[in-house]
Structures are given as structure tokens and as C-alpha cells.
Scaffold this motif. Structure first.
Motif, PDB file in Angstrom:
ATOM      1  N   LYS A  62     -14.636   7.626 -18.278  1.00  0.00           N
ATOM      2  CA  LYS A  62     -14.109   8.017 -19.590  1.00  0.00           C
ATOM      3  C   LYS A  62     -12.591   7.964 -19.624  1.00  0.00           C
ATOM      4  CE  LYS A  62     -14.040  11.733 -22.998  1.00  0.00           C
ATOM      5  NZ  LYS A  62     -14.530  13.093 -23.365  1.00  0.00           N
ATOM      6  N   GLN A  63     -11.953   8.459 -18.562  1.00  0.00           N
ATOM      7  CA  GLN A  63     -10.499   8.568 -18.565  1.00  0.00           C
ATOM      8  C   GLN A  63      -9.789   7.253 -18.266  1.00  0.00           C
ATOM      9  OE1 GLN A  63      -8.902  11.112 -19.624  1.00  0.00           O
ATOM     10  NE2 GLN A  63     -10.692  12.419 -19.824  1.00  0.00           N
ATOM     11  N   VAL A  64     -10.444   6.360 -17.543  1.00  0.00           N
ATOM     12  CA  VAL A  64      -9.776   5.122 -17.131  1.00  0.00           C
ATOM     13  C   VAL A  64     -10.454   3.880 -17.727  1.00  0.00           C
ATOM     14  CG1 VAL A  64      -9.067   3.699 -15.165  1.00  0.00           C
ATOM     15  CG2 VAL A  64      -8.961   6.202 -14.999  1.00  0.00           C
ATOM     16  N   THR A  65     -11.704   3.639 -17.332  1.00  0.00           N
ATOM     17  CA  THR A  65     -12.377   2.392 -17.718  1.00  0.00           C
ATOM     18  C   THR A  65     -12.478   2.230 -19.226  1.00  0.00           C
ATOM     19  OG1 THR A  65     -13.694   2.592 -15.698  1.00  0.00           O
ATOM     20  CG2 THR A  65     -14.401   0.962 -17.324  1.00  0.00           C
ATOM     21  N   ARG A  66     -12.921   3.259 -19.923  1.00  0.00           N
ATOM     22  CA  ARG A  66     -13.120   3.148 -21.365  1.00  0.00           C
ATOM     23  C   ARG A  66     -11.812   3.093 -22.144  1.00  0.00           C
ATOM     24  NH1 ARG A  66     -17.863   7.645 -22.470  1.00  0.00           N
ATOM     25  NH2 ARG A  66     -19.279   6.987 -20.804  1.00  0.00           N
ATOM     26  N   ARG A  67     -10.727   3.419 -21.495  1.00  0.00           N
ATOM     27  CA  ARG A  67      -9.436   3.408 -22.193  1.00  0.00           C
ATOM     28  C   ARG A  67      -8.630   2.152 -21.891  1.00  0.00           C
ATOM     29  NH1 ARG A  67      -6.893   9.317 -21.437  1.00  0.00           N
ATOM     30  NH2 ARG A  67      -5.590   8.618 -23.176  1.00  0.00           N
ATOM     31  N   ARG A  68      -9.272   1.204 -21.243  1.00  0.00           N
ATOM     32  CA  ARG A  68      -8.587  -0.046 -20.940  1.00  0.00           C
ATOM     33  C   ARG A  68      -8.547  -0.995 -22.136  1.00  0.00           C
ATOM     34  NH1 ARG A  68     -10.398  -3.005 -15.724  1.00  0.00           N
ATOM     35  NH2 ARG A  68      -8.605  -4.285 -16.347  1.00  0.00           N
TER      36      ARG A  68
END
Length: 389
Positions: free
Chosen positions: A36-42
Motif C-alpha cells: 500500500k505504501q510503496v507499490t500502489r503509490r508508484r
């Protein structure tokens, strides 16, 4: 006695963790929140992640500088850490072959890369800045007026600068407010815009509202978080589609502790990327509770941005009992933290409603230690505020 004091000090030092979520600006990442914090915010954000082990000497050296990097650049980048001692499966999934390691996760489709440069805040930020997208428009004597007049209801942010490049934090701000504001940059040689706004010194940041030709000057520190919070107050009085709604029309947008009801729910909770802190009350909150909510938001937002944004609100139990009944075991005076979505869930704050206790609960949620309870079924419709019934 002196020997005992030294001995106890050595024990404390040996047990000290490299990243203490109660006192660091990094996002504490786990298998539960990494996606949620890294992958989806790429889609548009750049993440810089330190993979480490507690008792590794090189990890310890890097952690000191990485903490400085997070203090300076959290918000511009997503700055996070993963403990490979306790989350070895996550480290394995992220192809960490040697610890410590720093990885940069740029917006898609650029590939993830290992940072191999000098581990200093200056060097890391310079490297990661190359991946930040920019929605900043270069303004000149020829196009600045068109920029100001385009979509009159959308606020325009103008940076007047003597530098030839676009500052990293300004690019990041343009990403953060991509759908809410237009960002322009004016160089020293663009004399027409400088003359119009009577600029005497650089750098200078102005907010311009075309609908009433109103200009507001930013007077705080040139730091991302300070500027973000200033712009956020202004952006929240505008809605998508080019229409403006004043804070008097939507008072809950600017209130420190607004009421959660049918009209306000989307703006303060349902359609926002926030953790909704809901106080269940039988009557409107008093000044003490409002000030507590305001102070906690200030502390979390300015000093301890670790992957969670919080918005506080209150629910009228007398008007929305059916809604409150969905939160098992919750009654008057309780505070819950709601993650709204297809599978809504909440954490019950177990302490008193003092700043320190609330902050501790938020820290646990941010660190992946929050014990969420699933809400069965859909949340019922909220009532309208009494003045709108």
C-alpha cells in the motif's frame, strides 16, 4: 553504584533499535503495509527504502544518515525502512541479496534500482530527485497571462526564482496537488510577471485566484511540509470540475474537529486517503478536545510522517446510533480509527483521550501493530446535520 549505572547504560544501548517509530520520520514498513505504501503509490511517487538489520554495523552507520534524510525529505519522497531480521520474507521478495541496501522505487514504468552512491542526505536526494515527475509550467512574458486565466476556478501557484532549475520540492508539490492546482515557475528575466506581482526579492511563492484576482503570499520556511500545509488549506476550498465552494459552504473542510454526517463524510473521510479518527460523542466536542485533535495532527504531520495521514472528526451518537452500532464495543467518549473501503475496519483507541495516548495508538497503526477489527456488512447511511434536515 557508578559501575551499575554504566552497566545499565550499555544494556540500553545494546537494545536500542535503529528506527524507533515513536521518534523517527521514516515510514516503518512491513509485509502488511509495503504494497500500500510503496507499490500502489508508484503511479507518481518516488520511494526510497532502507533495508537493514539491527545488529549490523553498516546498517547502524547508514541509519543515522538515513534518519537525517527522512527528516529533510519525507513528503517529497516516500522514505521508508524494512527490518530484514523480522521481515526477512519481505526482503527476500524485494530481491535484497545483501544488507544493508537502499532501493529506489520510481514511478512506473521505470524499474526499481539499488542506490550505490554515498549514503548522505544530499547525495540520496540528488539521485532520487531525477525520478520525480513535474507538472510545473515554465512561464514567460508571452504565456504567463494565459496561464493565469486558464480555468479561473483553479488556484495558480507561482514560484519566482533566480535559479535556472525547478526545485525538487516544487516538483513534488506539483505532483501532490496535480488535480487541484496549477503550478508555474517564473525566472528572473520574465519581467512582465515580476512587474505584475511586484516581486522585489527571490525566492517568492504566491497563490493566485483568478476568480477574484486575489493574491496570497507564502511567508513561511521554504520547506516541503510547511508549504504543503499552507497550500492544502487553500486547495480544500475548491472542488473538481472548476467550481469553487467557500469554507462557509463547507465549514467541515477547515474545522479541526468537524462533525461526521452525510454531507461531510466524503470530504473528510470516505473519499480521502486518511485514517479517520472518530470520536463518539453525545454532544458537540468541547474546546479541550478540539485542541487535542489539532495538536495531534500537527505533531503527526510535521514531525512524524510515517505513512499515515489522520483526520479527526466526531459522530453524534443520538443521530447516528445505527452507524455507531457497527463498531462493536464502542460507546460514548470512545475514539476509533477507521479505514474506510470495500472492507472497512477499525482500531479502537484503548487509552484516554490525551495527546500522548492518541499519538501512541497512531504510531502503532503506522508501524503495522494496530489490531484492526473488520466491520461486518456495509456502514449505514449517516444522517444529515440538524440544520439541513
Amino acid at each position: 553504584m557508578a559501575y551499575l549505572h554504566v552497566f545499565l547504560s550499555l544494556i540500553c544501548l545494546s537494545q536500542a533499535v535503529l528506527y524507533d517509530y515513536s521518534s523517527t520520520s521514516v515510514h516503518i514498513l512491513t509485509s502488511q503495509n509495503f504494497d500500500k505504501q510503496v507499490t500502489r503509490r508508484r503511479d507518481k511517487w518516488v520511494s526510497v527504502i532502507h533495508f537493514y538489520k539491527e545488529k549490523d554495523s553498516r546498517s547502524k552507520i547508514q541509519a543515522e544518515e538515513f534518519n537525517h534524510f527522512a527528516d529533510e525529505w519525507q513528503g517529497v519522497f516516500i522514505v521508508g525502512v524494512v527490518n530484514c531480521d523480522t521481515h526477512y520474507e519481505l526482503c527476500e521478495a524485494q530481491d535484497i541479496r545483501e544488507v544493508p541496501a537502499i532501493k529506489v522505487y520510481p514511478p512506473f514504468p521505470a524499474p526499481v534500482g539499488v542506490y550505490e552512491g554515498e549514503v548522505t542526505s544530499k547525495a540520496i536526494s540528488a539521485y532520487a530527485a531525477k525520478f520525480i515527475p513535474s507538472y510545473v509550467i515554465e512561464l514567460s512574458n508571452e504565456n504567463y497571462q494565459t496561464f493565469l486565466e486558464d480555468k479561473p476556478a483553479v488556484p495558480k501557484v507561482l514560484l519566482f526564482t533566480e535559479k535556472s532549475s525547478v526545485p525538487t520540492l516544487y516538483k513534488a508539490l506539483s505532483v501532490a496537488f496535480e488535480s487541484k492546482m496549477f503550478f508555474g515557475i517564473v525566472r528572473q528575466e520574465d519581467t512582465e510577471a515580476i512587474k505584475k506581482f511586484k516581486i522585489k526579492q527571490f525566492p517568492k511563492i504566491l497563490l493566485y485566484k483568478t476568480v477574484d484576482a486575489k493574491t496570497t503570499e507564502y511567508k513561511g520556511e521554504i520547506k516541503y511540509r510547511s508549504i504543503f500545509e499552507w497550500l492544502n488549506v487553500h486547495s480544500e476550498t475548491f472542488v473538481h470540475g472548476g467550481t469553487e465552494e467557500s469554507s462557509s459552504t463547507k465549514s467541515w473542510i477547515v474545522e479541526a474537529l468537524p462533525q461526521l454526517h452525510r454531507l461531510s463524510a466524503d470530504d473528510i473521510c470516505y473519499k480521502q486517503e486518511v485514517l479517520c479518527g472518530i470520536f463518539f460523542l453525545n454532544s458537540p466536542p468541547n474546546d479541550s478536545l478540539i485542541n487535542t485533535a489539532k495538536e495531534v495532527v500537527n505533531i503527526i504531520g510535521k514531525n512524524k510522517d510515517r505513512g499515515v495521514s489522520v483526520k479527526f472528526m466526531w459522530l453524534d451518537l443520538s443521530a447516528d446510533k445505527a452507524f455507531a452500532d457497527k463498531f462493536e464495543g464502542v460507546g460514548a467518549g470512545n475514539l476509533v480509527f477507521l479505514k474506510y473501503g470495500k472492507r472497512s475496519r477499525f482500531v479502537l483507541h484503548g487509552g484516554d483521550n490525551a495527546e500522548a495516548a492518541i499519538e501512541t495508538t497512531i504510531n502503532k497503526i503506522s508501524g503495522g501493530d494496530g489490531k484492526f477489527i473488520n466491520i461486518k456488512g456495509n456502514l449505514p447511511d449517516l444522517s444529515f446535520p440538524k440544520s439541513n434536515k
